[in-house]
Design a protein around this motif. Structure first.
Motif, PDB file in Angstrom:
ATOM      1  N   VAL A  35      97.336  20.446   9.190  1.00 46.66           N
ATOM      2  CA  VAL A  35      98.626  19.768   9.088  1.00 46.66           C
ATOM      3  C   VAL A  35      98.428  18.307   9.456  1.00 46.66           C
ATOM      4  N   VAL A  36      98.898  17.431   8.609  1.00 46.92           N
ATOM      5  CA  VAL A  36      98.805  15.999   8.864  1.00 46.92           C
ATOM      6  C   VAL A  36     100.058  15.556   9.614  1.00 46.92           C
ATOM      7  N   TRP A  37      99.882  14.988  10.799  1.00 47.76           N
ATOM      8  CA  TRP A  37     101.020  14.546  11.606  1.00 47.76           C
ATOM      9  C   TRP A  37     101.195  13.035  11.470  1.00 47.76           C
ATOM     10  N   PRO A  38     102.379  12.577  11.112  1.00 48.89           N
ATOM     11  CA  PRO A  38     102.595  11.152  10.829  1.00 48.89           C
ATOM     12  C   PRO A  38     103.036  10.335  12.033  1.00 48.89           C
ATOM     13  N   THR A  39     102.674  10.763  13.242  1.00 51.93           N
ATOM     14  CA  THR A  39     103.136  10.083  14.451  1.00 51.93           C
ATOM     15  C   THR A  39     102.840   8.594  14.407  1.00 51.93           C
ATOM     16  N   GLN A  40     101.638   8.243  14.002  1.00 52.66           N
ATOM     17  CA  GLN A  40     101.253   6.836  13.944  1.00 52.66           C
ATOM     18  C   GLN A  40     101.476   6.222  12.560  1.00 52.66           C
ATOM     19  N   GLY A  41     101.975   6.977  11.627  1.00 58.59           N
ATOM     20  CA  GLY A  41     102.211   6.466  10.280  1.00 58.59           C
ATOM     21  C   GLY A  41     101.903   7.532   9.240  1.00 58.59           C
ATOM     22  N   TRP A  42     102.545   7.414   8.106  1.00 53.65           N
ATOM     23  CA  TRP A  42     102.388   8.402   7.047  1.00 53.65           C
ATOM     24  C   TRP A  42     101.155   8.134   6.186  1.00 53.65           C
ATOM     25  N   GLN A  43     100.467   9.186   5.811  1.00 55.55           N
ATOM     26  CA  GLN A  43      99.467   9.082   4.748  1.00 55.55           C
ATOM     27  C   GLN A  43     100.188   9.169   3.408  1.00 55.55           C
ATOM     28  N   THR A  44      99.559   8.628   2.382  1.00 52.94           N
ATOM     29  CA  THR A  44     100.144   8.652   1.044  1.00 52.94           C
ATOM     30  C   THR A  44      99.200   9.336   0.066  1.00 52.94           C
ATOM     31  N   SER A  45      99.775   9.736  -1.064  1.00 55.61           N
ATOM     32  CA  SER A  45      99.000  10.434  -2.084  1.00 55.61           C
ATOM     33  C   SER A  45      99.650  10.211  -3.437  1.00 55.61           C
ATOM     34  N   THR A  46      98.880  10.390  -4.490  1.00 56.93           N
ATOM     35  CA  THR A  46      99.504  10.435  -5.807  1.00 56.93           C
ATOM     36  C   THR A  46     100.315  11.730  -5.904  1.00 56.93           C
ATOM     37  N   PRO A  47     101.384  11.748  -6.653  1.00 57.05           N
ATOM     38  CA  PRO A  47     102.185  12.969  -6.773  1.00 57.05           C
ATOM     39  C   PRO A  47     101.374  14.163  -7.267  1.00 57.05           C
ATOM     40  N   GLU A  48     100.572  13.954  -8.318  1.00 56.17           N
ATOM     41  CA  GLU A  48      99.855  15.082  -8.917  1.00 56.17           C
ATOM     42  C   GLU A  48      98.874  15.731  -7.951  1.00 56.17           C
TER      43      GLU A  48
END
Length: 520
Positions: A35-48
């Motif tokens: 599980v990626v936790w965004p406490t320090q900021g969100w990761q991003t990804s392409t939709p697909e």
């Protein structure tokens, strides 16, 4: 993410989006998966890469354009796949979330229960206000519990009327009072507690006051310690009532990415970075809400703990007026956030978002869909250039003049528009609705090229203003406060020598015309 896709990601998400740097602590195993936790900021990804269709996201953005959205954000599998902002609103500004504030108050109530500061939701509400007396006191009012406040089934009403649409009327009366808590406690009862749904912000404000009593701090400060701090939320604004109580029913402003963190906490059953913050039983009550809202336009909607829900569709959401939404789709591992300033087809939005999901895992890249999404993102993120007329001769004559007005329904005390300057600007004075305070002065740049200019910061946004000449004597002003919901406010000024006629809508939305005079 494969390096060959980075340029595509930047193209799709580039406007207002950035990739967050993560340390190894940002990923924690939960139920056998990372599980990626965004406490320090969100990761991003392409939709697909997260099983989401880019073309469907483009259609969602177009839906937002038709309904005055300010932003649309979607998180799938812990990564942002869409983070778009409708010009002139931008990602750096917090947004008033209206009744999403209620869901935050509810969450803090669950935390106070876990901390042992509250004994249970069956506690009687009046027990926390023993120092006060309440008008219209009867057995029904004595029977109000914390849970009936959380479910909007307290039975409290204004003028004996119930329903979602009566809330604004009750709120207006509360806002005019000098003691909000007393105003709410004194209301008559429309029904016995638990007998029916009656949406009203007073329920949540009572809980905010109760939280202040049991925690020894404001709901805002309790949130900072127990909720915002652990989630890594560092910037917000929160109104208070005349007694300093954090407004419970509305008044909180958050950035959309932080709204998504709030939804992500619920998506993960109240756990954050392996630590339980909210009881799973609390969230189960939300996701399986049973209180019938009796909405003619959505008979399947249910309510509990200050959340709306469609248990039959496995979705629930925190909802604020004018399309402030934090939607949680547990089966899809998805959180969606919208902010807006006017219409909100909630049913359409809640139903449309799952249709963008194609698979639990990655799907093949779609160049055409990616290009369409990029095109829509560029279009909504750029303020449209509007053709404007050349300034008439009268512009020089009235430039810099100050026009004054007697007390009036628009609240305008004086105004001055400076056209003949390298930096066109406005200066307003607004009569205060509080007779103990003087007039409020507002100044800022004036866009004359068809685009807004940012000016004065307020408690909940930044004032932007633009204007255009309609004919030889009439000038139109459009004012928006970015991050504050509500419609564009338009004034039309008709100049005639040292006189001016100003037309616009007052706070109740009624058309008003007032006359002003310059000193010569």
């Amino acid at each position: 993410m494969r390096s060959s896709r980075i340029p595509v990601l930047k193209l799709v998400l580039g406007l207002g989006m950035f990739a967050a740097a993560f340390c190894s602590e940002g990923v924690i195993a939960e139920e056998g998966r990372a599980v990626v936790w965004p406490t320090q900021g969100w990761q991003t990804s392409t939709p697909e890469e997260q099983g989401v269709d880019s073309a469907a996201l483009a259609a969602l953005l177009e839906l937002g354009s038709r309904n005055d959205f300010d932003s649309l954000l979607i998180v799938r599998h812990g990564k942002i796949v869409l983070d778009a902002y409708y010009a002139p609103y931008t990602a750096d500004l917090p947004h008033v979330v209206n009744s999403v504030t209620k869901a935050v108050i509810g969450t803090l109530t669950s935390m106070a229960l876990q901390d042992g500061l509250l004994k249970g939701t069956d506690q009687r509400m009046l027990a926390f206000f023993g120092e006060r007396s309440a008008a219209n006191l009867d057995d029904n009012k004595k029977a109000i519990t914390l849970q009936s406040l959380l479910d909007m089934t307290s039975g409290l009403a204004r003028d004996g009327r119930a329903g979602v649409n009566r809330s604004l009327e009750s709120t207006a009366g509360m806002e005019r009072s000098r003691d909000w808590i007393q105003y709410i406690l004194d209301r008559p009862m429309a029904a016995s507690p638990g007998d029916g749904f009656n949406y009203d912000s007073g329920n949540a404000h009572l809980l905010s006051a109760i939280l202040a009593k049991v925690t020894g701090m404001s709901a805002e400060d309790y949130a900072k310690a127990k909720l915002f701090g652990p989630l890594g939320i560092t910037a917000w604004k929160w109104r208070r009532d005349p007694q300093g109580i954090s407004t419970g029913g509305y008044g909180l402003a958050l950035h959309p990415r932080d709204m998504a963190k709030f939804g992500y906490l619920y998506l993960h059953n109240g756990t954050w970075e392996g630590k339980p913050l909210v009881s799973p039983a609390w969230i189960d009550r939300v996701s399986h809400a049973t209180v019938d809202m009796k909405l003619s336009f959505a008979p399947e909607f249910r309510y509990s703990n200050f959340f709306w829900a469609r248990p039959d569709r496995n979705v629930y959401w925190a909802s604020g007026l004018h399309c402030q939404l934090v939607m949680v789709y547990p089966a899809l591992d998805l959180v969606a956030v919208t902010t807006g300033r006017d219409n909100c087809p909630v049913t359409d939005i809640v139903d449309a978002i799952p249709k963008a999901v194609r698979s639990e895992t990655a799907i093949q890249p779609d160049p055409a869909g990616t290009a369409r999404l990029a095109s829509v993102v560029r279009a909504i993120s750029t303020e449209a250039q509007v053709e404007v007329k050349e300034a008439p001769p009268i512009a020089s004559a009235v430039s810099g003049k100050t026009y004054t007005f007697s007390p009036n329904p628009l609240g305008v005390k004086s105004l001055s528009l400076t056209f003949v300057d390298s930096h066109p600007h406005y200066d307003f004075e607004i009569y205060s609705r509080d007779p103990t305070r003087g007039a409020e002065k507002i100044s800022g740049p004036l866009g004359l090229d068809g685009r807004y200019r940012r000016g004065t910061p307020t408690a909940f946004g930044v004032i932007t203003v633009k204007g255009r000449w309609l004919d030889e004597h009439a000038f139109e002003i459009e004012r928006r406060t970015l991050g504050e919901d509500g419609r564009i406010r338009t004034w039309t000024l008709s100049f005639d020598g040292d006189k001016v006629s100003l037309r616009g809508k007052n706070y109740e939305g009624v058309d008003v015309a007032i006359d002003g005079q310059s000193g010569g």
